[in-house]
Scaffold this motif. Structure first.
Motif, short mmCIF file in Angstrom:
data_model
loop_
_atom_site.label_atom_id
_atom_site.label_comp_id
_atom_site.label_asym_id
_atom_site.label_seq_id
_atom_site.Cartn_x
_atom_site.Cartn_y
_atom_site.Cartn_z
N GLY A 188 -31.68 -15.86 36.61
CA GLY A 188 -32.42 -15.79 37.88
C GLY A 188 -31.79 -16.70 38.90
O GLY A 188 -31.56 -16.33 40.03
N ASP A 189 -31.50 -17.90 38.51
CA ASP A 189 -30.84 -18.83 39.42
C ASP A 189 -30.16 -19.90 38.58
O ASP A 189 -30.49 -20.07 37.40
N ASN A 190 -29.26 -20.62 39.20
CA ASN A 190 -28.50 -21.61 38.44
C ASN A 190 -29.29 -22.88 38.14
O ASN A 190 -28.86 -23.69 37.32
N ASP A 191 -30.45 -23.06 38.81
CA ASP A 191 -31.32 -24.19 38.43
C ASP A 191 -31.80 -23.98 37.00
O ASP A 191 -31.78 -24.89 36.17
N GLY A 218 -25.55 -26.09 44.34
CA GLY A 218 -25.90 -24.76 44.87
C GLY A 218 -24.90 -24.25 45.90
O GLY A 218 -24.11 -25.01 46.47
N SER A 219 -24.97 -22.93 46.14
CA SER A 219 -24.05 -22.28 47.09
C SER A 219 -24.12 -22.90 48.47
O SER A 219 -23.10 -23.08 49.15
N ALA A 220 -25.35 -23.23 48.90
CA ALA A 220 -25.52 -23.74 50.26
C ALA A 220 -24.82 -25.09 50.45
O ALA A 220 -24.41 -25.44 51.56
N SER A 238 -21.94 -24.58 38.72
CA SER A 238 -21.60 -24.36 40.12
C SER A 238 -21.87 -22.92 40.55
O SER A 238 -21.40 -21.96 39.94
N SER A 239 -22.63 -22.78 41.63
CA SER A 239 -22.80 -21.48 42.29
C SER A 239 -21.64 -21.34 43.27
O SER A 239 -20.68 -22.10 43.22
N GLY A 240 -21.75 -20.39 44.17
CA GLY A 240 -20.75 -20.28 45.23
C GLY A 240 -19.84 -19.09 45.11
O GLY A 240 -19.05 -18.80 46.01
N ALA A 241 -19.93 -18.35 43.95
CA ALA A 241 -19.02 -17.23 43.76
C ALA A 241 -19.29 -16.10 44.76
O ALA A 241 -18.36 -15.58 45.39
N VAL A 242 -20.57 -15.74 44.90
CA VAL A 242 -20.91 -14.63 45.80
C VAL A 242 -20.54 -15.01 47.24
O VAL A 242 -19.91 -14.23 47.97
N ALA A 243 -20.90 -16.22 47.62
CA ALA A 243 -20.61 -16.67 48.99
C ALA A 243 -19.11 -16.70 49.25
O ALA A 243 -18.64 -16.28 50.31
N ILE A 269 -19.71 -24.02 34.85
CA ILE A 269 -20.49 -22.87 34.41
C ILE A 269 -21.11 -22.14 35.58
O ILE A 269 -21.57 -22.76 36.55
N ASN A 270 -21.14 -20.83 35.49
CA ASN A 270 -21.87 -20.02 36.46
C ASN A 270 -22.50 -18.87 35.70
O ASN A 270 -22.11 -18.56 34.57
N GLU A 271 -23.49 -18.24 36.32
CA GLU A 271 -24.04 -17.03 35.72
C GLU A 271 -22.99 -15.93 35.81
O GLU A 271 -22.24 -15.85 36.79
N ASN A 272 -22.91 -15.10 34.76
CA ASN A 272 -21.95 -14.01 34.76
C ASN A 272 -22.52 -12.85 35.58
O ASN A 272 -23.08 -11.90 35.05
N ASP A 273 -22.35 -12.95 36.90
CA ASP A 273 -22.99 -12.00 37.82
C ASP A 273 -22.55 -10.55 37.61
O ASP A 273 -23.29 -9.63 37.93
N THR A 274 -21.36 -10.35 37.08
CA THR A 274 -20.84 -8.99 36.89
C THR A 274 -21.76 -8.15 36.00
O THR A 274 -21.95 -6.96 36.24
N1 GLU Z 1 -24.23 -17.00 40.53
C1 GLU Z 1 -24.39 -17.00 41.93
C2 GLU Z 1 -23.08 -17.39 42.63
O1 GLU Z 1 -22.26 -18.02 42.07
C3 GLU Z 1 -25.41 -17.99 42.43
C4 GLU Z 1 -26.74 -18.06 41.77
C5 GLU Z 1 -27.56 -19.27 42.30
O2 GLU Z 1 -27.14 -19.94 43.22
O3 GLU Z 1 -28.61 -19.57 41.74
O4 GLU Z 1 -22.86 -17.06 43.75
#
Ligand code: GLU
Length: 379
Positions: free
Chosen positions: A157-160, A22-24, A58-63, A142-147
């Motif tokens: 909804g979330d990467n979980d 996760g991003s955190a 992996s999240s973290g793109a927005v952060a 892999i990440n969600e295609n937030d664009t």
């Molecule tokens: N796709 C978002 C990101 O990379 C995160 C979504 C999530 O953490 O569940 O920042």
């Protein structure tokens, strides 16, 4: 087999794992936490060297994008987050590419939306791509295609959730969820002081998630609720989940070498078919069918179809073949399945007995056939 023996066996014999971070875990107040990412990549390289196929969500793109923009005040609105993700995703991936390269490993970026996996043909296309990458020894990231994924219907909804759906796509044996907490607490820390981490959850379906982690409010922020919902889906597929403290140094290596840490969540002994899993979790839900107590009992006992006689209410505007939620009159989830009838047709025949349906030559005796019904699915 007790859970410790099961855990040992799965970790020794796994051929393919999905690791979600996760991003955190990956970021600090300055953006991407290179120290943590470097350690994560080192650990994944270690597992890769043991002939394991590794898939990283992996999240973290927005952060990461936020940290680059710093001064921008509009980042919290949806387009701001999408734009921040576009900035951050390339930095995130560049970081992974360079770090994996130092271990002689090729990494690859895959961005997905829910829509991509709900279409069977695109699901199969994605499966072929993953299988080719893994056969080349590549680590897909892999990440969600937030664009593009902003509406509820398009988003995982979330990467979980995304991670748990990939288990099916790549046929993984184990789901590892790296979080900022040490594992799953035995009680809600907001209500019970001194709650401790459970080393094992025997039956994740029996946990009262509303009580334990404040219910759905934490969805999307990636809280423990979404981690346990994802563990439920994994369990139905026959895949155990290991929740680990992601910032702890060498946590994956230590866990694979047998150190007791985090929470092990056992899987159902008999996994459901992959087609049923795909059917229930990769498609949009178009309506809700409420069943009487007798029907709910029969369905839960397994192997039964839902007959129109057991239906007491129909909601939504679904068509024949659409995915619908099946619930009791109290609103408890029974499962999810593909309706043989449209909402209007089902409304017209609900409550009618089989003999009655035969007389009027209805095309199906079942409202939802057992082959198209996943009991225990929460969608
Ligand atoms: N796709 C978002 C990101 O990379 C995160 C979504 C999530 O953490 O569940 O920042």
């Amino acid at each position: 087999m007790d859970w410790q023996a099961e855990k040992q066996a799965v970790m020794q014999q796994a051929r393919c794992i999905v690791v979600k971070v996760g991003s955190a875990v990956l970021t600090n107040e300055h953006g991407l936490d290179l120290h943590v990412i470097k350690n994560l990549v080192k650990q994944l390289a270690y597992l890769h060297s043991k002939d394991l196929n590794v898939v990283l969500v992996s999240s973290g793109a927005v952060a990461a994008g936020r940290a680059v923009l710093r001064e921008e005040s509009s980042i919290n609105a949806v387009p701001g987050k999408q734009a921040a993700s576009a900035i951050g995703q390339s930095r995130l991936m560049h970081t992974y590419d360079q770090l994996f390269d130092a271990h002689g490993i090729i990494s690859a970026q895959i961005l997905l939306t829910r829509d991509d996996l709900s279409n069977r043909q695109r699901f199969l296309n994605a499966r072929n791509t993953f299988s080719q990458l893994l056969s080349w020894g590549v680590i897909p990231v892999i990440n969600e295609n937030d664009t593009v994924a902003v509406q509820e219907l398009l988003k995982f909804g979330d990467n979980d959730t995304l991670g748990s759906l990939l288990l099916n796509l790549v046929e993984a044996d184990l789901f590892i969820n790296l979080t900022t907490v040490g594992g799953v607490l035995g009680a809600n820390p907001e209500k019970t002081a001194g709650a401790t981490i459970m080393p094992c959850v025997e039956d994740v379906h029996a946990l009262d998630l509303d009580e334990l982690c404040g219910g759905k409010t934490s969805v999307g922020t990636g809280g423990m609720y979404s981690k346990l919902m994802s563990a439920r889906r994994a369990s139905q597929l026959g895949v155990p989940t290991l929740i680990l403290p992601g910032k702890a140094k060498d946590v994956l290596i230590r866990a694979f070498e047998g150190e007791e840490m985090g929470t092990w969540i056992r899987a159902n002994v008999r996994g459901i078919s992959r087609r049923k899993f795909w059917m229930a979790y990769n498609q949009n839900v178009y309506g809700e069918v409420t069943v009487d107590e007798g029907a709910a009992r029969a369905l839960r006992s397994g192997g039964k179809s839902l007959l129109p006689a057991g239906v007491i209410a129909v909601e939504g505007d679904f068509m024949a073949g659409d995915l619908v939620r099946v619930v009791t009159a109290d609103g408890d989830a029974v499962g999810a399945g593909l309706s043989n009838y449209s909402a209007r047709e089902l409304q017209a025949i609900m409550g009618r007995k089989l003999s009655d349906l035969m007389e009027t030559n209805e095309p199906y005796f079942e409202a939802i056939h057992c082959d198209n019904l996943l009991i225990g699915a929460v969608v």
